[in-house]
Design a protein around this motif. Sequence first.
Motif, PDB file in Angstrom:
ATOM      1  N   ARG A 122       0.811  -1.403  -0.104  1.00 37.16           N
ATOM      2  CA  ARG A 122      -0.259   0.159   0.291  1.00 37.16           C
ATOM      3  C   ARG A 122       0.994   1.585   0.188  1.00 37.16           C
ATOM      4  NH1 ARG A 122      -4.065   0.202   4.268  1.00 37.16           N
ATOM      5  NH2 ARG A 122      -4.931   2.217   3.647  1.00 37.16           N
ATOM      6  N   ILE A 123       2.355   1.394   1.121  1.00 43.35           N
ATOM      7  CA  ILE A 123       3.271   1.964   0.576  1.00 43.35           C
ATOM      8  C   ILE A 123       3.864   2.176  -0.182  1.00 43.35           C
ATOM      9  CG2 ILE A 123       1.964   2.559   3.087  1.00 43.35           C
ATOM     10  CD1 ILE A 123       4.896   2.276   3.637  1.00 43.35           C
ATOM     11  N   ALA A 124       4.749   1.562  -0.294  1.00 42.63           N
ATOM     12  CA  ALA A 124       5.373   1.350  -1.060  1.00 42.63           C
ATOM     13  C   ALA A 124       5.076   2.257  -2.667  1.00 42.63           C
ATOM     14  CB  ALA A 124       6.254   0.185  -2.069  1.00 42.63           C
ATOM     15  N   PRO A 125       4.402   2.170  -3.079  1.00 48.41           N
ATOM     16  CA  PRO A 125       3.990   3.896  -4.710  1.00 48.41           C
ATOM     17  C   PRO A 125       4.909   5.134  -4.454  1.00 48.41           C
ATOM     18  CG  PRO A 125       2.522   1.958  -4.950  1.00 48.41           C
ATOM     19  CD  PRO A 125       2.648   2.060  -3.232  1.00 48.41           C
ATOM     20  N   LEU A 126       4.413   5.095  -2.662  1.00 46.52           N
ATOM     21  CA  LEU A 126       4.214   6.358  -2.540  1.00 46.52           C
ATOM     22  C   LEU A 126       5.967   6.995  -1.503  1.00 46.52           C
ATOM     23  CD1 LEU A 126       1.391   6.187  -0.254  1.00 46.52           C
ATOM     24  CD2 LEU A 126       0.900   7.373  -2.346  1.00 46.52           C
ATOM     25  N   THR A 127       6.693   6.132  -1.329  1.00 47.21           N
ATOM     26  CA  THR A 127       8.335   6.024  -1.144  1.00 47.21           C
ATOM     27  C   THR A 127       8.900   7.229  -2.542  1.00 47.21           C
ATOM     28  OG1 THR A 127       8.785   3.969  -1.933  1.00 47.21           O
ATOM     29  CG2 THR A 127       7.816   4.642   0.070  1.00 47.21           C
TER      30      THR A 127
END
Length: 251
Positions: free
Chosen positions: A13-18
């Motif tokens: 869920r958060i990987a694309p936001l890094t």
Amino acid sequence: MDRLVLSDEQWERIAPLTIGRPDQKGSTGRDNRMFVEGVLWIVRTGSPWRDLHEVFGDWNTVFRRFSRWSAKGVWWRIFEALSDDPDFEYLIVDSTIVRAHQHAAGAKKGGPEDQALGRSRGGLSTKIHMAVRGLGCPVRFSLTAGHRGDAPQAEPLIEGLAADVVMADTAYDSDRLRQKIAEKGAIAVIPNNPSRAIKHPLDAQLYAQRHLVECCFSRLKQFRRVATRFEKTARNYLAIVTLAAIVLWLR
């Protein structure tokens, strides 16, 4: 390490936001997951950065990268993407005091007030001001020195956030805040200060839901680096609180 904070589904869920992705070249794309897990290990255990487990890499490299992400607003960007709560009914405002370790003092730039540190008989402290939705998860928060009042911080916390009801305790009973809530088209559920001459009605059943913000603070302080402030700069401590809030939303 068996005790990682994030499951595979939560990381996805958060990987694309890094900043970087594992398929990108360059230092920003190297093993972002273990870097984030290393920072979360610090946030969860409250350990000094120098004691970071070697599986996460060199402690100084992880710390400097954490600080860069704090400066670039990466942690806040992840939080905002996750905290899109469709529940516009309740908005609950409150604050909590966090004791600051003596090592939190002495930032190179700015005095204690600039770094959200206040001095009192109990020592150094920071206050976390927070707005929580009806689901019991934070949607906005800020830091001040521990001795600062609550009511002046409430207006920026609720500005621009839709709500039918805004709840707070007696410390927030001010005519100015009640007017701001009315301008939002919301109902203020705030107990009257005993010194108030003209009393406002209070819906006791609605006010009972205020416990959700207390529960939120309790869950945040299960992260030891949140419960005690070790960071010298307000920016990095705010990032620590943001990381703990991200985990609450992922759960």
